[in-house]
Design a protein around this motif. Structure first.
Motif, PDB file in Angstrom:
ATOM      1  N   GLN A 131      -2.630   7.067   9.134  1.00 22.07           N
ATOM      2  CA  GLN A 131      -2.014   7.765  10.262  1.00 22.07           C
ATOM      3  C   GLN A 131      -0.505   7.546  10.291  1.00 22.07           C
ATOM      4  N   ILE A 132      -0.083   6.318  10.018  1.00 24.17           N
ATOM      5  CA  ILE A 132       1.361   6.034   9.988  1.00 24.17           C
ATOM      6  C   ILE A 132       2.014   6.767   8.827  1.00 24.17           C
ATOM      7  N   ALA A 133       1.372   6.781   7.662  1.00 17.06           N
ATOM      8  CA  ALA A 133       1.917   7.489   6.496  1.00 17.06           C
ATOM      9  C   ALA A 133       2.079   8.970   6.792  1.00 17.06           C
ATOM     10  N   ARG A 134       1.078   9.571   7.428  1.00 18.83           N
ATOM     11  CA  ARG A 134       1.152  10.996   7.777  1.00 18.83           C
ATOM     12  C   ARG A 134       2.281  11.263   8.774  1.00 18.83           C
ATOM     13  N   ALA A 135       2.450  10.384   9.741  1.00 20.51           N
ATOM     14  CA  ALA A 135       3.512  10.555  10.736  1.00 20.51           C
ATOM     15  C   ALA A 135       4.898  10.429  10.093  1.00 20.51           C
ATOM     16  N   ILE A 136       5.059   9.467   9.197  1.00 23.79           N
ATOM     17  CA  ILE A 136       6.344   9.283   8.514  1.00 23.79           C
ATOM     18  C   ILE A 136       6.672  10.503   7.657  1.00 23.79           C
ATOM     19  N   ALA A 137       5.700  11.006   6.903  1.00 20.09           N
ATOM     20  CA  ALA A 137       5.932  12.178   6.048  1.00 20.09           C
ATOM     21  C   ALA A 137       6.287  13.402   6.883  1.00 20.09           C
ATOM     22  N   THR A 138       5.598  13.584   8.010  1.00 20.50           N
ATOM     23  CA  THR A 138       5.888  14.732   8.887  1.00 20.50           C
ATOM     24  C   THR A 138       7.298  14.642   9.436  1.00 20.50           C
ATOM     25  N   ALA A 139       7.718  13.456   9.869  1.00 13.67           N
ATOM     26  CA  ALA A 139       9.064  13.282  10.425  1.00 13.67           C
ATOM     27  C   ALA A 139      10.150  13.465   9.369  1.00 13.67           C
ATOM     28  N   ALA A 140       9.868  13.112   8.116  1.00 15.90           N
ATOM     29  CA  ALA A 140      10.880  13.163   7.064  1.00 15.90           C
ATOM     30  C   ALA A 140      10.951  14.500   6.339  1.00 15.90           C
ATOM     31  N   ASP A 141       9.960  15.365   6.508  1.00  9.48           N
ATOM     32  CA  ASP A 141       9.897  16.608   5.741  1.00  9.48           C
ATOM     33  C   ASP A 141      10.914  17.627   6.256  1.00  9.48           C
ATOM     34  N   ALA A 142      11.888  17.944   5.417  1.00  6.70           N
ATOM     35  CA  ALA A 142      12.934  18.907   5.792  1.00  6.70           C
ATOM     36  C   ALA A 142      12.388  20.324   5.928  1.00  6.70           C
ATOM     37  N   ASP A 187      -4.822   9.659  -0.321  1.00  7.96           N
ATOM     38  CA  ASP A 187      -5.385   8.605  -1.155  1.00  7.96           C
ATOM     39  C   ASP A 187      -4.438   7.419  -1.045  1.00  7.96           C
ATOM     40  N   SER A 188      -4.973   6.205  -1.112  1.00  9.56           N
ATOM     41  CA  SER A 188      -4.089   5.040  -1.058  1.00  9.56           C
ATOM     42  C   SER A 188      -4.306   4.157  -2.266  1.00  9.56           C
ATOM     43  N   THR A 189      -3.248   3.422  -2.606  1.00 10.10           N
ATOM     44  CA  THR A 189      -3.265   2.516  -3.739  1.00 10.10           C
ATOM     45  C   THR A 189      -2.572   1.221  -3.328  1.00 10.10           C
ATOM     46  N   GLU A 190      -3.159   0.101  -3.724  1.00 14.03           N
ATOM     47  CA  GLU A 190      -2.510  -1.200  -3.551  1.00 14.03           C
ATOM     48  C   GLU A 190      -1.737  -1.505  -4.829  1.00 14.03           C
ATOM     49  N   THR A 191      -0.483  -1.892  -4.698  1.00 11.96           N
ATOM     50  CA  THR A 191       0.339  -2.217  -5.857  1.00 11.96           C
ATOM     51  C   THR A 191       0.767  -3.678  -5.791  1.00 11.96           C
ATOM     52  N   GLU A 192       1.220  -4.200  -6.900  1.00  8.79           N
ATOM     53  CA  GLU A 192       1.746  -5.567  -6.915  1.00  8.79           C
ATOM     54  C   GLU A 192       3.144  -5.619  -6.302  1.00  8.79           C
ATOM     55  N   GLU A 193       3.886  -4.523  -6.412  1.00 12.00           N
ATOM     56  CA  GLU A 193       5.245  -4.469  -5.891  1.00 12.00           C
ATOM     57  C   GLU A 193       5.222  -4.241  -4.380  1.00 12.00           C
ATOM     58  N   ARG A 194       6.271  -4.716  -3.734  1.00  8.52           N
ATOM     59  CA  ARG A 194       6.431  -4.439  -2.310  1.00  8.52           C
ATOM     60  C   ARG A 194       7.268  -3.179  -2.152  1.00  8.52           C
ATOM     61  N   HIS A 195       6.948  -2.400  -1.122  1.00  8.95           N
ATOM     62  CA  HIS A 195       7.655  -1.151  -0.848  1.00  8.95           C
ATOM     63  C   HIS A 195       8.079  -1.144   0.612  1.00  8.95           C
ATOM     64  N   ARG A 208       0.846  -1.202   0.000  1.00 12.12           N
ATOM     65  CA  ARG A 208       0.000   0.000   0.000  1.00 12.12           C
ATOM     66  C   ARG A 208       0.883   1.254   0.000  1.00 12.12           C
ATOM     67  N   ILE A 209       0.540   2.195  -0.902  1.00 15.39           N
ATOM     68  CA  ILE A 209       1.227   3.492  -0.954  1.00 15.39           C
ATOM     69  C   ILE A 209       0.181   4.580  -0.749  1.00 15.39           C
ATOM     70  N   PHE A 210       0.507   5.527   0.124  1.00 16.19           N
ATOM     71  CA  PHE A 210      -0.364   6.670   0.354  1.00 16.19           C
ATOM     72  C   PHE A 210       0.193   7.867  -0.394  1.00 16.19           C
ATOM     73  N   ALA A 239       3.565  13.969  -1.254  1.00 13.86           N
ATOM     74  CA  ALA A 239       4.372  12.924  -0.617  1.00 13.86           C
ATOM     75  C   ALA A 239       3.800  11.557  -0.961  1.00 13.86           C
ATOM     76  N   PHE A 240       4.679  10.627  -1.334  1.00 20.03           N
ATOM     77  CA  PHE A 240       4.311   9.237  -1.569  1.00 20.03           C
ATOM     78  C   PHE A 240       4.946   8.421  -0.449  1.00 20.03           C
ATOM     79  N   VAL A 241       4.104   7.745   0.350  1.00 17.86           N
ATOM     80  CA  VAL A 241       4.590   7.074   1.543  1.00 17.86           C
ATOM     81  C   VAL A 241       4.041   5.651   1.620  1.00 17.86           C
ATOM     82  N   PRO A 242       4.904   4.634   1.574  1.00 19.26           N
ATOM     83  CA  PRO A 242       4.439   3.275   1.829  1.00 19.26           C
ATOM     84  C   PRO A 242       4.160   3.103   3.324  1.00 19.26           C
TER      85      PRO A 242
END
Length: 109
Positions: free
Chosen positions: A54-65, A79-87, A27-29, A46-49
């Protein structure tokens, strides 16, 4: 002390270590601004696996310079998307996209 350069023929000892386990997801947000600020020439997305929004938002906030608060649901939609690839969970890609600009028409003389 004898210091000599290592040549290609010298054996370099291999350091054995256990494999590193990382969390993965399909899943990618996609987090994007809820509205376009036309005073800015571009907007950040931001594209966040992650497993949850909530976890995606927290990761993006922590990583944003630039210190943006991606957890603010009024400022950023998700928005979220399920992909065939693992991230790898925790990887973040910030992408700038140009804001829509109004096209000025030339007056005909």
């Amino acid at each position: 002390m004898d210091q000599r350069a290592i040549s290609e023929d010298d054996d370099i000892p291999e350091i054995v270590s256990p494999p590193v386990m990382v969390a993965e997801t399909h899943r990618i947000f996609r987090l994007s601004p809820a509205f376009d600020d036309l005073s800015q020439s571009s907007r950040q997305i931001a594209f966040v696996p992650a497993q949850t929004e909530q976890i995606a938002r927290a990761i993006a906030t922590a990583a944003d310079a630039l210190g943006r608060d991606w957890q603010d649901e009024r400022a950023f939609i998700a928005d979220s998307t399920e992909t065939e690839e693992r991230h790898v969970v925790g990887d973040v890609i910030f992408r700038s996209t140009p804001n829509a600009t109004t096209i000025k028409r030339r007056k005909r003389e």
